[in-house]
Design an enzyme around this catalytic site. Structure first.
Site, PDB file in Angstrom:
ATOM      1  CB  SER A 174      -0.945   0.000   1.195  1.00  0.00           C
ATOM      2  OG  SER A 174      -0.229  -0.263   2.380  1.00  0.00           O
ATOM      3  CG  ASP A 233      -2.040   4.925   8.369  1.00  0.00           C
ATOM      4  OD1 ASP A 233      -0.834   4.653   8.558  1.00  0.00           O
ATOM      5  OD2 ASP A 233      -2.587   4.854   7.246  1.00  0.00           O
ATOM      6  CG  HIS A 284      -0.596   3.866   4.586  1.00  0.00           C
ATOM      7  ND1 HIS A 284      -1.165   3.101   5.584  1.00  0.00           N
ATOM      8  CD2 HIS A 284      -0.264   3.025   3.600  1.00  0.00           C
ATOM      9  CE1 HIS A 284      -1.176   1.837   5.193  1.00  0.00           C
ATOM     10  NE2 HIS A 284      -0.628   1.762   3.998  1.00  0.00           N
TER      11      HIS A 284
END
Ligand SMILES: *[C@@H]1O[C@H](CO)[C@@H](O)[C@H](O)[C@H]1NC(C)=O
Ligand SMILES: *[C@@H]1O[C@H](CO)[C@@H](O)[C@H](O)[C@H]1NC(C)=O
Ligand SMILES: *[C@@H]1O[C@H](CO)[C@@H](O)[C@H](O)[C@H]1NC(C)=O
Length: 404
Positions: free
Chosen positions: A134, A381, A384
């Site tokens: 990702s 998160d 990312h």
């Protein structure tokens, strides 16, 4: 006149006389922008007349500092519709926008700001592939958004719900592929998993993932990356026999060789597989890991978060723990592969973006990857990167690497 301003002037709703002026300026500068010579193949024109030289010729673009920058990002959640929901921090109300007001300055030169027109001219009739997880997708979407003010691609993916993607810029005959391969080697999902991901992946550590490896010769540029998924519990197979595991109990009757074993082995096997290919004419770029260490006050599953609102300086960062181990292994495997590739005329390059990103604990979605009232169990998160955000410089770096 700055190019992005020029584009805004050209394509925005502006008075006619202003547009005419802008077109005049554009034409005067047409050589530079590679837009001249209607009817002449533009790529040739560009190659012969555009002074595009990589600053990498005299500067280490991977070492430097983040410095304040007043210029607004090229895009936002309203202008670019290709941002993954969980990285769409502005849409989900991230309140502090100071993290967007920094620019990466290498020690020894200025990094040219990504120029979408110049980039698209350069990649005409070319193809670029992202391989990884990702974070590779995060990087790709940053590129799609940076280009979105000039062109939108057609999604020609074989299966729209699949993680593997194909985007085509028809006007430029430029293709971007995403190959989902988080371990780089062949892998099988756990037979049984639970929300905490305690199920074990099966990694065939001596079998490169042929889904992408076999495709490498098709591309002009292939960006390979992998790191985070090795942190998942796994069983290691070599010669199809179970030889070890990571995050495992004695139930499997094999030793816990740790994630350092699988990470290094997968990189070695993947890079050797590339070197063994015939007919690779493009460049293979190894993108070093994005830091996994930005959780503060707890681990990812124990309430850790990344609440900073400003970058830190290079002298305040220390690479350690998992980041350092992965970094060292990736560097060593890259160096060995690059040496082996040289006699074959194969071009391997290193995109050493880790140090720059280590300084950006402020650039992650944290909890702004979803609405605050959403009744879903989501961790903060800190892995990312928000789009727009510091990951956009990966494309500034990438373009300089392509120009070498
Ligand atoms: C598009 O680019 C590919 C190379 O990526 C080339 O083989 C093909 O001929 C190009 N097509 C056109 C219409 O120029
Ligand atoms: C960590 O906890 C300390 C003490 O509670 C607090 O001052 C600090 O802001 C926290 N840091 C982050 C990044 O949340
Ligand atoms: C880091 O560098 C800055 C600027 O050179 C300096 O002001 C600061 O004191 C340094 N910090 C540390 C921890 O050395």
């Amino acid at each position: 006149m700055k190019l992005h301003l020029l584009l805004k002037v050209l394509f925005g709703p502006v008075p006619v006389y202003f547009s005419a002026l802008a077109i005049l300026i554009l034409l005067t500068n047409a050589q530079y922008f590679g837009l001249g010579g209607v009817g002449v193949p533009r790529a040739t024109k560009l190659a012969s007349s555009t002074p595009v030289v990589s600053v990498m010729k005299y500067c280490d673009i991977f070492r430097g500092e983040w410095v304040p920058d007043a210029e607004a990002p090229y895009y936002n959640h309203k202008t670019c519709g290709m941002i993954q929901e969980h990285q769409n921090c502005l849409k989900y109300g991230r309140p502090d926008l100071g993290f967007l007001k920094w620019r990466w300055r290498p020690s020894g030169c200025e990094l040219p700001r990504f120029d979408p027109v110049q980039f698209l001219q350069f990649v005409r009739h070319k193809s670029l592939a992202f391989v990884g997880d990702s974070l590779a997708r995060n990087h790709m979407q940053s590129l799609l958004c940076l280009l979105s003010q000039v062109a939108y691609p057609k999604d020609i993916s074989a299966n729209p719900t699949d993680q593997n993607k194909v985007y085509y810029y028809r006007a430029y005959n430029f293709t971007i592929n995403m190959f989902w391969s988080p371990f780089l080697v062949r892998a099988r999902e756990p037979d049984h998993d639970d929300p905490a991901h305690t199920g074990h992946y099966s990694l065939y550590l001596d079998e490169p993932d042929d889904k992408w490896v076999s495709q490498v010769p098709r591309f002009d540029y292939v960006l390979v990356s992998a790191a985070n998924w090795f942190s998942r519990p796994s069983l290691f197979y070599e010669k199809r026999r179970l030889i070890g595991c990571s995050f495992c109990s004695r139930q499997y009757g094999v030793p816990d060789l740790t994630l350092y074993y699988s990470q290094r082995k997968a990189w070695r096997v993947a890079l050797r597989a590339i070197n063994a290919l015939d007919g690779v004419k493009g460049r293979v770029i190894v993108r070093m890991l994005s830091p996994m260490s930005h959780f503060e006050n707890g681990t990812w599953d124990q309430g850790g978060n990344c609440k900073r609102t400003e970058p830190i300086r290079s002298n305040q960062t220390v690479m350690e723990g998992r980041d350092l181990q992965f970094y060292t292994a990736q560097m060593e495997e890259y160096r060995a592969a690059e040496k082996a590739a040289r006699p074959k005329g194969l071009r391997l390059m290193l995109m050493d973006a880790t140090a720059a990103m280590l300084m950006r604990p402020d650039g992650h979605p944290s909890r702004y990857g979803h609405w605050p009232n959403e009744k879903v169990q989501l961790y903060n998160d800190c892995i990312h990167w928000c789009l727009p955000g510091p990951i956009d410089i990966w494309n500034d770096l990438l373009f300089q690497m392509m120009l070498v």
